[in-house]
Design an enzyme around this catalytic site. Sequence first.
Site, PDB file in Angstrom:
ATOM      1  N   TYR A 125       0.869  -1.389  -0.180  1.00 28.52           N
ATOM      2  CA  TYR A 125       0.533  -0.064  -0.498  1.00 28.52           C
ATOM      3  C   TYR A 125       1.166   1.153  -0.442  1.00 28.52           C
ATOM      4  O   TYR A 125       1.604   1.744   0.272  1.00 28.52           O
ATOM      5  CB  TYR A 125      -0.731  -0.587   0.669  1.00 28.52           C
ATOM      6  CG  TYR A 125      -1.816  -1.093   1.033  1.00 28.52           C
ATOM      7  CD1 TYR A 125      -2.091  -1.905   0.388  1.00 28.52           C
ATOM      8  CD2 TYR A 125      -2.473  -1.579   2.461  1.00 28.52           C
ATOM      9  CE1 TYR A 125      -3.193  -3.064  -0.013  1.00 28.52           C
ATOM     10  CE2 TYR A 125      -2.966  -2.860   2.274  1.00 28.52           C
ATOM     11  CZ  TYR A 125      -3.362  -3.227   1.691  1.00 28.52           C
ATOM     12  OH  TYR A 125      -4.479  -4.245   1.517  1.00 28.52           O
ATOM     13  N   HIS A 181       0.066 -12.228   1.038  1.00 34.75           N
ATOM     14  CA  HIS A 181      -1.339 -11.439   0.725  1.00 34.75           C
ATOM     15  C   HIS A 181      -1.111 -11.825  -1.222  1.00 34.75           C
ATOM     16  O   HIS A 181       0.243 -11.943  -1.861  1.00 34.75           O
ATOM     17  CB  HIS A 181       0.195  -9.877   0.905  1.00 34.75           C
ATOM     18  CG  HIS A 181      -0.741  -8.963  -0.003  1.00 34.75           C
ATOM     19  ND1 HIS A 181      -0.708  -8.000   0.175  1.00 34.75           N
ATOM     20  CD2 HIS A 181      -2.406  -8.777  -0.317  1.00 34.75           C
ATOM     21  CE1 HIS A 181      -1.232  -6.424  -0.037  1.00 34.75           C
ATOM     22  NE2 HIS A 181      -2.346  -7.853  -0.596  1.00 34.75           N
TER      23      HIS A 181
END
Length: 331
Positions: A56, A140
């Site tokens: 992010y 992830h």
Amino acid sequence: MRTRTLGRSGVPVTALGFGAAGIGNLFTPVRDDEAYEALDAAWDAGIRYFDTAPHYGIGLSERRLGEFLRSRRTGSYTLSTKVGRRLEPYEGGGDDLADGFAVPATHRRVWDFSADGVRRSIEESLGRLGADKIDVVYLHDPDKHAEQAFGEAYPELERLRGEGLIDAIGAGMNQARMLTRFVTDTDVDVVLCAGRYSLLDQGALPKLLPAAAARGVSVVIGGVFNSGLLADPRQGGTFDYMLAAPVMVRKALKLKKLAERHGTTVRAAALAFPFGHPAVTGVLVGTRSTAEVLDTVEQFRTPVPDGFWAEARARHLLDPDAPVPVQKEGA
């Protein structure tokens, strides 16, 4: 805000969590003061679960979240981050918009689910977060890296948990099939399922959720708005970050009208729906501003009448096997 525990880990999370991709400049820039004001608003509303990732904003989200949480008492919140994309310095210049973030391209992402890569990623995240340990770590998006994720990354997370650097292990994906394998073939505490258990897509219902309930694994649901269509049903809306198909738009508009007829909103229904299933522990919602946080909290606390669920089923807008909440989860 109601708190529940992730699997057998003892790690608590509030039913509503703060997804921190937005404060990593997802799609558009967010100033530092705007990010901290959004986090303050979430804290004031009782939110104590914060989720981030190196991906992010190539570290920006972790740095901002770490700076904010340093002024809070350790143990008064739960923090999760992710592994699988390591960040390597990059001197090519330009921006990161090709990967969805409005930040300078100072680093590049390298897929790495090796044991060494996982350990290095955790150490680097601890540095950006300014933390000594991390409550929850998710693998992830290991969609194309299953062998390495199961054979190397997951065992390394178990070792890190044994060393006390992390407290709970999970996997986070936009699909249900591999998450089901994590539930049945490993001892994960939690899975983060994004977009596959919503008013528009109940793909996690047949296998993932029953398996999680049977094994005592918690499920956190992300993407309850399916990247926008359920937040604002309209022609030209987005579903899974792409232009929504006409059939999805029609369904979302029907749900919106139905919610309004029952005196509630489709956003409130979207936030409430996952809690009908006993395996679901919480929902994560990505917010980037004070206004978005306050609206999300308000919608989360808005009652959804039983009549809405009954009519949604009768009109075949929900899977007939999907359990629905008897009353709205909330504070």
